[in-house]
Design a protein around this motif. Structure first.
Motif, mmCIF file in Angstrom:
data_model
loop_
_atom_site.group_PDB
_atom_site.id
_atom_site.type_symbol
_atom_site.label_atom_id
_atom_site.label_comp_id
_atom_site.label_asym_id
_atom_site.label_seq_id
_atom_site.Cartn_x
_atom_site.Cartn_y
_atom_site.Cartn_z
ATOM 1 N N SER A 1 2.214 1.844 -3.484
ATOM 2 C CA SER A 1 1.189 2.419 -4.347
ATOM 3 C C SER A 1 0.960 3.889 -4.024
ATOM 4 O O SER A 1 0.878 4.721 -4.927
ATOM 5 C CB SER A 1 -0.117 1.636 -4.219
ATOM 6 O OG SER A 1 -1.068 2.134 -5.131
ATOM 7 N N ASP A 2 0.884 4.216 -2.743
ATOM 8 C CA ASP A 2 0.704 5.615 -2.341
ATOM 9 C C ASP A 2 1.828 6.488 -2.878
ATOM 10 O O ASP A 2 1.594 7.588 -3.373
ATOM 11 C CB ASP A 2 0.644 5.736 -0.817
ATOM 12 C CG ASP A 2 -0.629 5.176 -0.224
ATOM 13 O OD1 ASP A 2 -1.592 4.928 -0.980
ATOM 14 O OD2 ASP A 2 -0.655 4.971 1.009
ATOM 15 N N ASP B 1 0.834 -1.207 0.000
ATOM 16 C CA ASP B 1 0.000 0.000 0.000
ATOM 17 C C ASP B 1 0.868 1.256 0.000
ATOM 18 O O ASP B 1 0.564 2.232 -0.685
ATOM 19 C CB ASP B 1 -0.943 0.021 1.202
ATOM 20 C CG ASP B 1 -2.054 -1.000 1.099
ATOM 21 O OD1 ASP B 1 -2.402 -1.397 -0.037
ATOM 22 O OD2 ASP B 1 -2.580 -1.402 2.148
ATOM 23 N N ALA B 2 1.951 1.228 0.765
ATOM 24 C CA ALA B 2 2.859 2.375 0.813
ATOM 25 C C ALA B 2 3.510 2.602 -0.546
ATOM 26 O O ALA B 2 3.666 3.751 -0.984
ATOM 27 C CB ALA B 2 3.915 2.171 1.898
ATOM 28 N N TYR C 1 1.403 7.277 -6.520
ATOM 29 C CA TYR C 1 0.374 8.274 -6.817
ATOM 30 C C TYR C 1 0.946 9.679 -6.762
ATOM 31 O O TYR C 1 0.486 10.581 -7.443
ATOM 32 C CB TYR C 1 -0.806 8.163 -5.845
ATOM 33 C CG TYR C 1 -1.820 7.131 -6.252
ATOM 34 C CD1 TYR C 1 -2.578 7.286 -7.407
ATOM 35 C CD2 TYR C 1 -2.018 5.994 -5.490
ATOM 36 C CE1 TYR C 1 -3.499 6.334 -7.795
ATOM 37 C CE2 TYR C 1 -2.941 5.036 -5.859
ATOM 38 C CZ TYR C 1 -3.673 5.211 -7.015
ATOM 39 O OH TYR C 1 -4.581 4.264 -7.388
#
Length: 106
Positions: free
Chosen positions: A16-17, A13-14, A20
């Motif tokens: 992917s963040d 998740d980190a 972004y």
């Protein structure tokens, strides 16, 4: 992110963040060339065995993780189906159309 003094959290998740953007070197939707050195070596390093261990470690924390989901993912790998950690990273990168992946070996 070589000019940053912080480290990426240890989660997909980190990653992917970060892709972004909005903090660090990536501002948003600009085109980014992500250079992945030792791509094929990492395919092996982040393959089935590492991924099984990743899920096995999650099973040790039933109050933190969805154990049924984790066990299902582990079972899929045991049966030769299922995504490796490497596959999951590639999937995350592909979800960011402004990120162009460049791979090479040493």
């Amino acid at each position: 992110m070589s000019n940053e003094d912080w480290k990426l959290g240890e989660s997909l998740d980190a990653l992917s963040d970060m892709l972004y953007g909005g903090y660090g070197e990536i501002e948003g939707k600009e085109e980014i060339h992500l250079i992945w050195k030792e791509f094929e070596k990492n395919r092996t390093d982040l393959g089935v065995e590492l991924t099984k261990n990743y899920y096995r470690n999650k099973l040790k924390s039933p109050s933190t993780f969805n154990i049924e989901f984790v066990q299902q993912k582990l079972d899929e790998l045991e049966k030769g189906r299922g995504k490796t950690y490497f596959d999951m990273i590639l999937e995350i990168i592909s979800e960011h159309p402004n990120i162009k992946l460049i791979t090479f070996e040493k």
